[in-house]
Design a protein around this motif. Structure first.
Motif, PDB file in Angstrom:
ATOM      1  N   THR A 207       0.788  -1.227   0.000  1.00  0.00           N
ATOM      2  CA  THR A 207       0.000   0.000   0.000  1.00  0.00           C
ATOM      3  C   THR A 207       0.819   1.275   0.000  1.00  0.00           C
ATOM      4  OG1 THR A 207      -0.156  -0.159   2.411  1.00  0.00           O
ATOM      5  CG2 THR A 207      -1.970  -1.074   1.139  1.00  0.00           C
ATOM      6  N   GLU A 208       2.066   1.259   0.423  1.00  0.00           N
ATOM      7  CA  GLU A 208       2.838   2.493   0.490  1.00  0.00           C
ATOM      8  C   GLU A 208       3.906   2.581  -0.599  1.00  0.00           C
ATOM      9  OE1 GLU A 208       1.782   4.778   2.376  1.00  0.00           O
ATOM     10  OE2 GLU A 208       0.327   3.462   3.340  1.00  0.00           O
TER      11      GLU A 208
ATOM     12  N   ALA B  99      -8.312  14.084  -7.705  1.00  0.00           N
ATOM     13  CA  ALA B  99      -8.560  14.485  -6.315  1.00  0.00           C
ATOM     14  C   ALA B  99      -9.965  14.098  -5.889  1.00  0.00           C
ATOM     15  CB  ALA B  99      -8.354  15.989  -6.163  1.00  0.00           C
ATOM     16  N   ARG B 100     -10.939  14.329  -6.754  1.00  0.00           N
ATOM     17  CA  ARG B 100     -12.331  14.037  -6.415  1.00  0.00           C
ATOM     18  C   ARG B 100     -12.538  12.538  -6.184  1.00  0.00           C
ATOM     19  NH1 ARG B 100     -14.519  16.036 -10.671  1.00  0.00           N
ATOM     20  NH2 ARG B 100     -14.895  18.109  -9.859  1.00  0.00           N
ATOM     21  N   VAL B 101     -11.958  11.720  -7.047  1.00  0.00           N
ATOM     22  CA  VAL B 101     -12.163  10.279  -6.914  1.00  0.00           C
ATOM     23  C   VAL B 101     -11.421   9.724  -5.701  1.00  0.00           C
ATOM     24  CG1 VAL B 101     -10.247   9.391  -8.330  1.00  0.00           C
ATOM     25  CG2 VAL B 101     -12.416   8.161  -8.276  1.00  0.00           C
ATOM     26  N   LEU B 102     -10.272  10.312  -5.360  1.00  0.00           N
ATOM     27  CA  LEU B 102      -9.549   9.855  -4.169  1.00  0.00           C
ATOM     28  C   LEU B 102     -10.311  10.204  -2.889  1.00  0.00           C
ATOM     29  CD1 LEU B 102      -5.804  10.589  -4.992  1.00  0.00           C
ATOM     30  CD2 LEU B 102      -6.899   8.364  -4.743  1.00  0.00           C
ATOM     31  N   VAL B 103     -10.888  11.374  -2.841  1.00  0.00           N
ATOM     32  CA  VAL B 103     -11.692  11.751  -1.676  1.00  0.00           C
ATOM     33  C   VAL B 103     -12.842  10.764  -1.496  1.00  0.00           C
ATOM     34  CG1 VAL B 103     -13.277  13.481  -0.755  1.00  0.00           C
ATOM     35  CG2 VAL B 103     -11.081  14.198  -1.708  1.00  0.00           C
ATOM     36  N   ALA B 104     -13.515  10.446  -2.598  1.00  0.00           N
ATOM     37  CA  ALA B 104     -14.623   9.494  -2.527  1.00  0.00           C
ATOM     38  C   ALA B 104     -14.131   8.118  -2.110  1.00  0.00           C
ATOM     39  CB  ALA B 104     -15.334   9.424  -3.882  1.00  0.00           C
ATOM     40  N   ARG B 105     -13.036   7.666  -2.706  1.00  0.00           N
ATOM     41  CA  ARG B 105     -12.531   6.328  -2.402  1.00  0.00           C
ATOM     42  C   ARG B 105     -12.182   6.185  -0.918  1.00  0.00           C
ATOM     43  NH1 ARG B 105      -7.328   3.360  -3.251  1.00  0.00           N
ATOM     44  NH2 ARG B 105      -7.258   2.024  -1.430  1.00  0.00           N
TER      45      ARG B 105
ATOM     46  N   GLY C 186      -2.299   3.770  -1.062  1.00  0.00           N
ATOM     47  CA  GLY C 186      -2.714   3.813   0.329  1.00  0.00           C
ATOM     48  C   GLY C 186      -2.887   5.244   0.785  1.00  0.00           C
ATOM     49  N   ARG C 187      -3.677   5.428   1.846  1.00  0.00           N
ATOM     50  CA  ARG C 187      -3.948   6.791   2.310  1.00  0.00           C
ATOM     51  C   ARG C 187      -2.675   7.532   2.697  1.00  0.00           C
ATOM     52  NH1 ARG C 187      -8.856   6.432   6.548  1.00  0.00           N
ATOM     53  NH2 ARG C 187      -7.917   4.402   6.984  1.00  0.00           N
ATOM     54  N   GLY C 188      -1.697   6.811   3.245  1.00  0.00           N
ATOM     55  CA  GLY C 188      -0.449   7.460   3.616  1.00  0.00           C
ATOM     56  C   GLY C 188       0.283   8.008   2.415  1.00  0.00           C
ATOM     57  N   ALA C 189       0.267   7.256   1.316  1.00  0.00           N
ATOM     58  CA  ALA C 189       0.965   7.691   0.114  1.00  0.00           C
ATOM     59  C   ALA C 189       0.294   8.885  -0.545  1.00  0.00           C
ATOM     60  CB  ALA C 189       1.046   6.522  -0.877  1.00  0.00           C
TER      61      ALA C 189
ATOM     62  N   VAL D   3       0.527  15.409  -7.529  1.00  0.00           N
ATOM     63  CA  VAL D   3       1.501  14.470  -8.099  1.00  0.00           C
ATOM     64  C   VAL D   3       1.565  13.254  -7.186  1.00  0.00           C
ATOM     65  CG1 VAL D   3       3.859  14.091  -8.852  1.00  0.00           C
ATOM     66  CG2 VAL D   3       2.809  16.352  -9.108  1.00  0.00           C
ATOM     67  N   LEU D   4       1.059  12.117  -7.674  1.00  0.00           N
ATOM     68  CA  LEU D   4       1.082  10.889  -6.895  1.00  0.00           C
ATOM     69  C   LEU D   4       2.369  10.132  -7.179  1.00  0.00           C
ATOM     70  CD1 LEU D   4      -2.570   9.683  -7.398  1.00  0.00           C
ATOM     71  CD2 LEU D   4      -1.590  10.632  -5.314  1.00  0.00           C
TER      72      LEU D   4
END
Length: 378
Positions: A130-131, A307-313, A358-361, A376-377
């Motif tokens: 996940t990280e 950003a929108r899809v990550l917030v939802a996820r 993962g949320r941390g990343a 930037v992911l």
């Protein structure tokens, strides 16, 4: 449950008879290694859900695709986890196919055979850590005459035993010591490609998430998608399109499993009216958030879409275990004692947390974006 009824109707529209056939199979058989659900998905035209109509597919809109995933997730967590990888690959490749000159004629020709031949595509991108950096390839490519020799492994790789094609992110190592990110299209029967046992959990075992190894697998140059000086944003656009679709669809799939449990609580009238209403409201809130993302997806995906899809996820990821746990409690101890189906379905929703990033990343990139910077992911 109204939201599931709507999802089932949409799934029936695109894949007539699929849900009925899956439901006739005992739950344990749907979820076991080598189970029949992936073949049923293929038989009922599942591979073409997101493929544009000009390539023989349905060209489903985001909201329709989300509802199909929700319906499938309600009957088979393994199936929805597996086919999310196929849809992710479709979203990436066909986003380039719609723009002249971004794919070679050989690559375009391959994409035209996906639906007629009902080819399932597996994805060799990020692994189950996940990280990790989700853009760091686990497969390296050595340039040779006419193409590249690929070596490395992808584990886990869903659809590993049903795939017709593997799409793998690769690092092309040049003589000057630099490495270039690219995407290779590898036939499943290519010499040097092999599949090995890896998945050791009974949950999601039907997704065929085993190890795919590549040992000096030759891939012609025209089956490798590179950025190039003429189109430096080719891979960036490819990754963004695929990423947005994947996060939305994988979240919807796991949400379907939780929604099926809530539906059982409502149909059996378990718990008090207040408890049932609170559970239904929380479930519907999660689904509404995902539907909002689907409605907002346009023909061009960008940082805002990511950003929108990550917030939802992440919101849904946090809510699903709580919803599923409450549903199990209301269904009662006797339900838990008499069979493992609902317990397994509730446990499966936790797996959403293990899909990248993962949320941390994602925490720092999202904070930077919310503060006005670039997203930037890594």
């Amino acid at each position: 449950m109204r939201s599931l009824d709507t999802a089932r109707a949409v799934c029936e529209q695109f894949h007539p008879g699929l849900l009925k056939e899956i439901e006739q199979i005992p739950y344990a058989d749907r979820e076991q290694p080598g189970g029949p659900v992936i073949d049923l998905f293929r038989i009922h035209g599942g591979v073409g859900l997101l493929v544009p109509e000009e390539y023989g597919g349905h060209g489903a809109a985001p909201l329709d695709a989300l509802r199909v995933q929700l319906a499938l997730g309600a009957v088979s967590p393994s199936l929805v986890a597996a086919v999310s990888m196929h849809h992710f690959t479709v979203a990436m490749l066909y986003s380039l196919a719609g723009k002249k000159g971004r794919l070679t004629s050989a690559q375009t020709g391959l994409l035209r055979r996906i639906v007629p031949d009902q080819q399932v595509m597996a994805s060799g991108w990020a692994e189950g850590r996940t990280e990790q950096n989700i853009l760091t390839p686990a497969v390296t490519a050595r340039p040779v005459d006419g193409g590249y020799l690929l070596s490395g492994a992808k584990k886990p790789c869903s659809l590993s035993r049903s795939m017709s094609l593997l799409t793998a992110s690769i690092a092309i190592h040049h003589q000057d010591g630099t490495a270039e990110l690219a995407l290779a299209l590898v036939p499943a029967d290519a010499p040097g490609l092999s599949v090995h046992p890896f998945w050791g959990n009974d949950l999601l075992a039907g997704a065929e998430s085993d190890e795919v190894r590549l040992t000096d697998v030759f891939v012609p140059a025209d089956m490798v998608v590179r950025a190039g000086a003429d189109d430096p944003h080719r891979l960036d656009d490819l990754q963004t399109a695929g990423f947005v679709w994947f996060e939305m669809l994988i979240s919807a799939g796991y949400a379907g499993g939780a929604a099926a449990l809530v539906e059982q609580v409502l149909e059996r009238e378990r718990g008090s009216v207040q408890e049932r209403a609170a559970l239904a409201v929380e479930m519907d809130s999660a689904l509404s958030l995902l539907e909002g993302v689907a409605r907002a997806i346009g023909p061009e995906t960008d940082e805002e879409s990511v950003a929108r899809v990550l917030v939802a996820r992440y919101t849904v990821q946090k809510a699903l275990p709580r919803i599923a746990g409450q549903a199990l409690e209301l269904l009662g101890g006797l339900d838990f004692i008499l069979g493992p189906t609902h317990g397994r379905a509730a446990a499966a929703v936790h797996a959403l947390a293990f899909h990248p990033p993962g949320r941390g990343a994602a925490a720092e990139p999202l904070l930077r974006y919310f503060d006005g910077g670039p997203l930037v992911l890594s």
